[in-house]
Design a protein around this motif. Sequence first.
Motif, PDB file in Angstrom:
ATOM      1  N   CYS A   1      -0.154  -0.499  -6.686  1.00 43.23           N
ATOM      2  CA  CYS A   1      -0.769   0.154  -5.533  1.00 43.23           C
ATOM      3  C   CYS A   1      -1.245  -0.892  -4.546  1.00 43.23           C
ATOM      4  CB  CYS A   1      -1.961   0.990  -5.964  1.00 43.23           C
ATOM      5  SG  CYS A   1      -1.527   2.368  -6.967  1.00 43.23           S
TER       6      CYS A   1
ATOM      7  N   ILE B   1      -0.229  -1.393  -0.657  1.00 44.00           N
ATOM      8  CA  ILE B   1      -1.175  -1.472   0.453  1.00 44.00           C
ATOM      9  C   ILE B   1      -0.969  -2.762   1.238  1.00 44.00           C
ATOM     10  CG2 ILE B   1      -3.626  -1.727   1.005  1.00 44.00           C
ATOM     11  CD1 ILE B   1      -4.152   0.099  -1.405  1.00 44.00           C
TER      12      ILE B   1
ATOM     13  N   VAL C   1      -8.006   3.708   4.158  1.00 40.90           N
ATOM     14  CA  VAL C   1      -6.625   3.830   3.673  1.00 40.90           C
ATOM     15  C   VAL C   1      -6.366   5.217   3.106  1.00 40.90           C
ATOM     16  CG1 VAL C   1      -4.961   2.838   2.067  1.00 40.90           C
ATOM     17  CG2 VAL C   1      -6.554   1.378   3.233  1.00 40.90           C
ATOM     18  N   SER C   2      -7.437   5.866   2.629  1.00 41.74           N
ATOM     19  CA  SER C   2      -7.243   7.177   1.991  1.00 41.74           C
ATOM     20  C   SER C   2      -6.676   8.195   2.964  1.00 41.74           C
ATOM     21  CB  SER C   2      -8.557   7.672   1.407  1.00 41.74           C
ATOM     22  OG  SER C   2      -9.511   7.747   2.427  1.00 41.74           O
TER      23      SER C   2
ATOM     24  N   THR D   1      -0.894   6.947  -2.423  1.00 42.09           N
ATOM     25  CA  THR D   1      -1.207   5.640  -3.008  1.00 42.09           C
ATOM     26  C   THR D   1      -2.684   5.551  -3.346  1.00 42.09           C
ATOM     27  OG1 THR D   1       0.465   4.768  -1.537  1.00 42.09           O
ATOM     28  CG2 THR D   1      -0.886   3.181  -2.672  1.00 42.09           C
ATOM     29  N   SER D   2      -3.516   6.094  -2.454  1.00 44.34           N
ATOM     30  CA  SER D   2      -4.949   6.031  -2.719  1.00 44.34           C
ATOM     31  C   SER D   2      -5.314   6.848  -3.947  1.00 44.34           C
ATOM     32  CB  SER D   2      -5.762   6.530  -1.542  1.00 44.34           C
ATOM     33  OG  SER D   2      -5.090   6.354  -0.374  1.00 44.34           O
TER      34      SER D   2
ATOM     35  N   ASN E   1      -7.128   5.281  -7.051  1.00 46.89           N
ATOM     36  CA  ASN E   1      -8.413   5.788  -7.515  1.00 46.89           C
ATOM     37  C   ASN E   1      -8.380   6.176  -8.970  1.00 46.89           C
ATOM     38  OD1 ASN E   1      -9.982   5.432  -5.379  1.00 46.89           O
ATOM     39  ND2 ASN E   1      -9.633   7.448  -4.467  1.00 46.89           N
TER      40      ASN E   1
ATOM     41  N   LEU F   1     -13.428   0.311  -3.783  1.00 43.77           N
ATOM     42  CA  LEU F   1     -13.057   1.647  -3.301  1.00 43.77           C
ATOM     43  C   LEU F   1     -13.653   1.906  -1.930  1.00 43.77           C
ATOM     44  CD1 LEU F   1     -13.350   4.117  -6.282  1.00 43.77           C
ATOM     45  CD2 LEU F   1     -11.324   3.171  -5.230  1.00 43.77           C
TER      46      LEU F   1
ATOM     47  N   THR G   1     -11.941  -0.400   0.761  1.00 48.81           N
ATOM     48  CA  THR G   1     -10.546  -0.155   1.122  1.00 48.81           C
ATOM     49  C   THR G   1     -10.297   1.264   1.569  1.00 48.81           C
ATOM     50  OG1 THR G   1     -10.382  -1.051  -1.086  1.00 48.81           O
ATOM     51  CG2 THR G   1      -8.479  -1.292   0.303  1.00 48.81           C
ATOM     52  N   PHE G   2     -10.917   2.218   0.926  1.00 46.77           N
ATOM     53  CA  PHE G   2     -10.457   3.588   1.124  1.00 46.77           C
ATOM     54  C   PHE G   2     -11.372   4.439   1.977  1.00 46.77           C
ATOM     55  CE2 PHE G   2      -8.392   2.232  -2.769  1.00 46.77           C
ATOM     56  CZ  PHE G   2      -7.098   2.423  -2.380  1.00 46.77           C
TER      57      PHE G   2
END
Lengths: 573, 443
Positions: free
Chosen positions: A312, A316, A332-333, A339-340, A344, A397, A400-401
């Motif tokens: 993953c 990214i 990114v989510s 992918t997220s 996760n 998390l 990034t997300f």
Amino acid sequence: MLNKTCKIYFSFFSFLSFNLFLISLFLIISEKSLIIEFYLLNLSNFTVNFLIFIDWMSTLFMSFVLFISSMVIFYSSEYMKDEMYISRFIYLIILFVISMMMMILSPNLVSILLGWDGLGLISYILVIYYQNFKSFNAGLLTALTNRIGDVALLMSISLFLEYGSWNFSSFLEFYNLKENMGLTLIFIMIAAFTKSAQIPFSSWLPAAMAAPTPVSSLVHSSTLVTAGVYLLIRFSTGFSENTMKVILIFSLLTMFMSGLGANFEFDLKKIIALSTLSQLGMMISTLALGSYDLAFFHLLIHALFKALLFMCAGSIIHNFNNCQDIRFMGGVSKLMPLTSVYFNICNLSLCGLPFLSGFYSKDLIIESFSMLNMNMYVYIIFYLSMGLTVCYSFRLLMYTFFMDFNFISLNSIGDKSEVMLKSMGILISLVIFSGTILSWLIFPIPMFIYLPFKMKILILWLIFFGIWIGCETSKFGLSYELLSLKNYNLSSFNSNMWNLPLISLSMNLYPLSVGKKLYTSFDQGWLEYYGSQKLLESFTYSSKFFQLLSKNHLKIYCLISVVWFFFFFFVDT
Amino acid sequence: MMKFLFMMVFLTPLCFFSYWYLSLFLFYLSFLFIFMFNISKDYSFLSYNFGLDLLSYSMVMLSFWICSLMLLASAKIFKKKDYYELFMFNILFLMFSLFMVFSSLNFFIFYLFFEISLIPTFFLIIGWGYQPERISAGKYLLFYTLLASLPMMVGIFFIFKSVNSLDFYFLSLNLDNFLFYLCINMVFFVKMPMYLIHLWLPKAHVEAPISGSMILAGVMLKLGGYGLFRVMKMFLNMGLKINFIFITISLIGSVYMSLICLQQSDIKLLIAYSSVSHMGLVLSGLLTLNLMGMWGSLVLMLGHGLCSSGLFCLANISYERLNSRSLYLNKGLMNFMPTLSMWWFLFCISNMAAPPSLNLLGEVLLINSLIIYSKLTMIMLALFSFFSACYSLFLYSYTQHGLFSSGIYSFTYISNREFLLLVLHWIPLNFLIFKGEIFSVWI
């Protein structure tokens, strides 16, 4: 379009992996193990065998390795498609898998060495795959640290000569009861520590992230680094209690150090690498506490979710134009939802969220650990590292997300690559289900855990605490006076993996300077002076002297002949 | 035995006709010799002072093989018409004398051809070398050996006086005399070369053409080992007392040499120093005088002969294209010679004793034998083994990795001849290990 080599090896490996899984099921049920011996060399009673040991453990491990590697090959057909020589890359991975097989299959020290050397070398080639200085240095650091382990293995081979055979599994327990195998097993311990990057040698693992991401996914998370753990598992009956304590201390410290370091790191791949390191420390400390089947259980499950986590991350990074810094990511989510989701799930599985695969192994390890009668230091470090795992996972998390999107505005980020998503999708099913499946397989009788309520709930508290800290540390505006700059020494110490890279990098100064001195003052100095040049000098000197004599008066010449005549006259009688 | 001798003698006219025919016939000769193989503990094929046991067989095999490959490696001399007739005659003569050295049963004949084999090597270096320094390098080569070998001649006469025979089979003089030990063995130590008296080797290697380097690393160093194998049975008592001195010197020397390797910027010099370092291990394993040491040193001698000769070939292949041996110019070769890069890797890892190569088997056996001898050697062995990996990987990654030098103007790709050359080095190196125990039969 898929590369043909990728296709062939993907299907071949997944087929092989499935078959091996079935074989391991059979071996678990029937409680059998198969030993095949090839006779390589012998001289009187000295025999070298190539041993193939097929029990449920080796076949299960092999099926996992093959499965992950088939997924990685499939994944890299997309990830590496711009490479000119993609088949070279694939062949290297295949060679790597083959040496891993050799290492897994044989509990004979000499034939382990074959696979072990192969692992180190191929991983070296894979790390220096990209032609830049960073990967060049990282590759040499990796290779040379692993070479220390090879040397330790070589030394232990020669020490094992005393025991008459290198098929250690057959007599390890016997000798352990009768006498202390001290030095021999210390070398084994060093070898395992270098491969699994435990504390004195742990600087190579984050550095090896210079490799292409599929390599990190296969090599530096699930297979190569677990080779050390696997070796320790195979040798676990032989270690004495004191050696076990040493192993425990080092692995606990590794676990704590890397968990702490991951909280300071901003490189996406390095965070995952440090988390691998901390999980390795956890496996080895579990092993050192005596429950090697639990360590093996966690090894397998960790291999799955860590491989997927790397995949993953690779996806990214691919979308972010090879930018690995998590400060540039965020949100990114929304852009890469699938992918997220995968990421996760893996991350939560790493933290041990109930009913994901990581939960089964980690929870079991923690609870069986709590039942042991250990001292407070070990207990606190162990629990703190658990909390730290959750902490850096949630920090990652958040960064990034969930936080704001921080990348350049001209971008094209999205779940575009079908091949990568497919390969990750196949793995995710196993990440979710393998915990239950494996726990039924490996532990036919459930473990009995009996704990007071507070100890039982302690881990939950730590997890929530970790989540809270992780979310807090991910905020930029936590404090306008930067605490990390205020306590600069402490934070740089922790974020530099307790100065381990410095130690291993500054080490190369000494042999190099010694070599230079040896070269200039011995090979080009004293040896030349007293070897050839001195000879030349003395010959010229004496020939000049004789020339001088012969140029002289005839009387002197005659006198010398007379002296020689007397000399021979007296000597010869 | 005579058939090989006569074949080599009657190949002489062919030297002056055709390069490729001679090359073909040398390979033919090698294969004829391979098919003569039989596993026997004792001497076989006895005729007129010649005979082969497994030790001599493997050494003769090695020298035939390397000589044939030498001719294959130096096609450039033929293309440039650089007195190639004389060159080929030289190689044939060298091959002849090496055959005589390894297969003679008589110590004096051994000694004679031991000296004679120096002459064609000397001519190779000063005749077809590159720089003017080749003259001094040739002198180093000659005089280091000669200085130590004349005492051996005196020693041989002494043996003849006391045993009345010079056949290797009858060498059973047990004389506890340090001077006699030095007289006989010093030349082999120089030839091996032991640390402190190794200076001739790097010089000769650097100045020699590819064929000279190949024969030096491949066979000439092994002459010393072969001689020690033969004479050590005279020094069983003496050896127990003083071998430890030479073991220590050569073990420490091999660590030092591998440290020096890390300093080199010349590829050939690096390989030369690495071969000194490996031969130090061979020497120390041999002097332990135990079974495993003997076995291991023969295996490592063969392995190292093939491996370092192959490395010199590789260095020469890039030298012919870049006209430099410097590591600073030989960079990033992977970008335009990817296939050759694989061969670099294979030979470099064979040099650091990675599986499956004869070097690995040899090193494992030698380490075992030395640790049986004394546990203290472990420190040096560990360092040696670690640093050998260091310089091998350094050599590989520095030449293959990174940005290539911008001074490269034009470039030819690798020819089939060169690939064949490398394959023929690599196959025996990595396939003989599967039947590695045959090298233990002769002990």
